[in-house]
Design a protein around this motif. Structure first.
Motif, mmCIF file in Angstrom:
data_model
loop_
_atom_site.group_PDB
_atom_site.id
_atom_site.type_symbol
_atom_site.label_atom_id
_atom_site.label_comp_id
_atom_site.label_asym_id
_atom_site.label_seq_id
_atom_site.Cartn_x
_atom_site.Cartn_y
_atom_site.Cartn_z
ATOM 1 N N LEU A 1 29.524 -2.929 -9.017
ATOM 2 C CA LEU A 1 30.013 -2.177 -7.854
ATOM 3 C C LEU A 1 29.262 -0.868 -7.702
ATOM 4 O O LEU A 1 28.875 -0.484 -6.593
ATOM 5 C CB LEU A 1 31.511 -1.883 -7.990
ATOM 6 C CG LEU A 1 32.474 -3.032 -7.771
ATOM 7 C CD1 LEU A 1 33.896 -2.574 -8.053
ATOM 8 C CD2 LEU A 1 32.365 -3.575 -6.360
ATOM 9 N N LYS A 2 29.063 -0.172 -8.811
ATOM 10 C CA LYS A 2 28.347 1.110 -8.771
ATOM 11 C C LYS A 2 26.910 0.923 -8.304
ATOM 12 O O LYS A 2 26.363 1.758 -7.598
ATOM 13 C CB LYS A 2 28.402 1.789 -10.128
ATOM 14 C CG LYS A 2 29.794 2.306 -10.455
ATOM 15 C CD LYS A 2 29.852 2.903 -11.840
ATOM 16 C CE LYS A 2 31.270 3.328 -12.176
ATOM 17 N NZ LYS A 2 31.388 3.828 -13.547
ATOM 18 N N GLN A 3 26.322 -0.193 -8.686
ATOM 19 C CA GLN A 3 24.960 -0.512 -8.251
ATOM 20 C C GLN A 3 24.912 -0.673 -6.726
ATOM 21 O O GLN A 3 24.034 -0.128 -6.059
ATOM 22 C CB GLN A 3 24.519 -1.802 -8.939
ATOM 23 C CG GLN A 3 23.097 -1.886 -9.287
ATOM 24 C CD GLN A 3 22.824 -3.135 -10.114
ATOM 25 O OE1 GLN A 3 23.612 -4.097 -10.148
ATOM 26 N NE2 GLN A 3 21.698 -3.138 -10.781
ATOM 27 N N ILE A 4 25.854 -1.429 -6.189
ATOM 28 C CA ILE A 4 25.929 -1.622 -4.734
ATOM 29 C C ILE A 4 26.213 -0.288 -4.056
ATOM 30 O O ILE A 4 25.568 0.075 -3.069
ATOM 31 C CB ILE A 4 27.033 -2.644 -4.357
ATOM 32 C CG1 ILE A 4 26.783 -4.007 -4.985
ATOM 33 C CG2 ILE A 4 27.206 -2.747 -2.845
ATOM 34 C CD1 ILE A 4 25.521 -4.696 -4.552
ATOM 35 N N ALA A 5 27.168 0.469 -4.593
ATOM 36 C CA ALA A 5 27.566 1.745 -3.992
ATOM 37 C C ALA A 5 26.408 2.737 -3.956
ATOM 38 O O ALA A 5 26.307 3.543 -3.023
ATOM 39 C CB ALA A 5 28.748 2.335 -4.750
ATOM 40 N N SER A 6 25.520 2.677 -4.935
ATOM 41 C CA SER A 6 24.400 3.629 -4.967
ATOM 42 C C SER A 6 23.452 3.444 -3.784
ATOM 43 O O SER A 6 22.694 4.350 -3.441
ATOM 44 C CB SER A 6 23.632 3.509 -6.284
ATOM 45 O OG SER A 6 22.923 2.287 -6.344
ATOM 46 N N SER A 7 23.513 2.292 -3.146
ATOM 47 C CA SER A 7 22.643 2.041 -1.993
ATOM 48 C C SER A 7 23.322 2.387 -0.660
ATOM 49 O O SER A 7 22.695 2.271 0.391
ATOM 50 C CB SER A 7 22.201 0.578 -1.977
ATOM 51 O OG SER A 7 23.295 -0.271 -1.671
ATOM 52 N N LEU A 8 24.584 2.793 -0.717
ATOM 53 C CA LEU A 8 25.321 3.089 0.513
ATOM 54 C C LEU A 8 25.184 4.546 0.907
ATOM 55 O O LEU A 8 25.126 5.429 0.052
ATOM 56 C CB LEU A 8 26.814 2.774 0.325
ATOM 57 C CG LEU A 8 27.178 1.353 -0.060
ATOM 58 C CD1 LEU A 8 28.688 1.233 -0.203
ATOM 59 C CD2 LEU A 8 26.650 0.361 0.949
ATOM 60 N N GLN A 9 25.168 4.777 2.196
ATOM 61 C CA GLN A 9 25.193 6.134 2.720
ATOM 62 C C GLN A 9 26.582 6.410 3.251
ATOM 63 O O GLN A 9 27.306 5.499 3.645
ATOM 64 C CB GLN A 9 24.156 6.302 3.822
ATOM 65 C CG GLN A 9 22.743 6.171 3.322
ATOM 66 C CD GLN A 9 21.741 6.455 4.421
ATOM 67 O OE1 GLN A 9 22.086 6.862 5.508
ATOM 68 N NE2 GLN A 9 20.478 6.237 4.130
ATOM 69 N N GLY A 10 26.955 7.667 3.259
ATOM 70 C CA GLY A 10 28.250 8.028 3.801
ATOM 71 C C GLY A 10 29.350 7.894 2.766
ATOM 72 O O GLY A 10 29.126 7.613 1.594
ATOM 73 N N ARG A 11 30.553 8.086 3.227
ATOM 74 C CA ARG A 11 31.727 8.062 2.359
ATOM 75 C C ARG A 11 32.082 6.627 1.981
ATOM 76 O O ARG A 11 32.087 5.728 2.823
ATOM 77 C CB ARG A 11 32.883 8.725 3.092
ATOM 78 C CG ARG A 11 34.053 9.043 2.216
ATOM 79 C CD ARG A 11 35.044 9.906 2.959
ATOM 80 N NE ARG A 11 36.171 10.194 2.078
ATOM 81 C CZ ARG A 11 37.351 10.571 2.495
ATOM 82 N NH1 ARG A 11 37.575 10.723 3.792
ATOM 83 N NH2 ARG A 11 38.314 10.809 1.640
ATOM 84 N N HIS A 12 32.379 6.429 0.715
ATOM 85 C CA HIS A 12 32.796 5.126 0.207
ATOM 86 C C HIS A 12 33.475 5.356 -1.145
ATOM 87 O O HIS A 12 33.463 6.465 -1.667
ATOM 88 C CB HIS A 12 31.608 4.176 0.059
ATOM 89 C CG HIS A 12 30.540 4.694 -0.852
ATOM 90 N ND1 HIS A 12 29.562 5.557 -0.405
ATOM 91 C CD2 HIS A 12 30.317 4.519 -2.168
ATOM 92 C CE1 HIS A 12 28.775 5.868 -1.406
ATOM 93 N NE2 HIS A 12 29.210 5.252 -2.500
ATOM 94 N N ALA A 13 34.072 4.312 -1.690
ATOM 95 C CA ALA A 13 34.721 4.415 -2.991
ATOM 96 C C ALA A 13 34.600 3.098 -3.727
ATOM 97 O O ALA A 13 34.393 2.048 -3.118
ATOM 98 C CB ALA A 13 36.194 4.785 -2.830
ATOM 99 N N VAL A 14 34.723 3.185 -5.052
ATOM 100 C CA VAL A 14 34.618 2.017 -5.925
ATOM 101 C C VAL A 14 35.855 1.973 -6.813
ATOM 102 O O VAL A 14 36.232 2.980 -7.417
ATOM 103 C CB VAL A 14 33.350 2.122 -6.801
ATOM 104 C CG1 VAL A 14 33.350 1.065 -7.881
ATOM 105 C CG2 VAL A 14 32.104 2.032 -5.948
#
Length: 78
Positions: free
Chosen positions: A42-55
């Motif tokens: 999940l953290k790997q995917i999240a590192s490619s996201l821009q803007g606000r998000h959560a894991v």
């Protein structure tokens, strides 16, 4: 449909369709909440996201865990 700043809870976001949807929702300005059992992915995917998000680590077969994560999401995002 305008999804900017809308919260989107995605189960199974660590791979496959869930990961793709997380990226698509983030690109459209939504706030993707990524959940799955494996936080490392999940953290790997999240590192490619821009803007606000959560894991959040979450096993959808565990009702108590699902309820706890939903409560945390509501507390953090309203």
């Amino acid at each position: 449909m305008d999804i900017k700043n809308k919260i989107v809870l995605i189960t199974g976001a660590s791979s496959g369709i869930g990961a793709v949807m997380a990226k698509e929702f983030a690109a459209k300005g939504a706030i993707p909440i990524l959940t799955a059992r494996r936080t490392d992915k999940l953290k790997q995917i999240a590192s490619s996201l821009q803007g606000r998000h959560a894991v959040y680590a979450m096993d959808v077969t565990n009702t108590e865990e699902v309820n706890g994560v939903v409560e945390r999401i509501i507390a953090e995002f309203g």
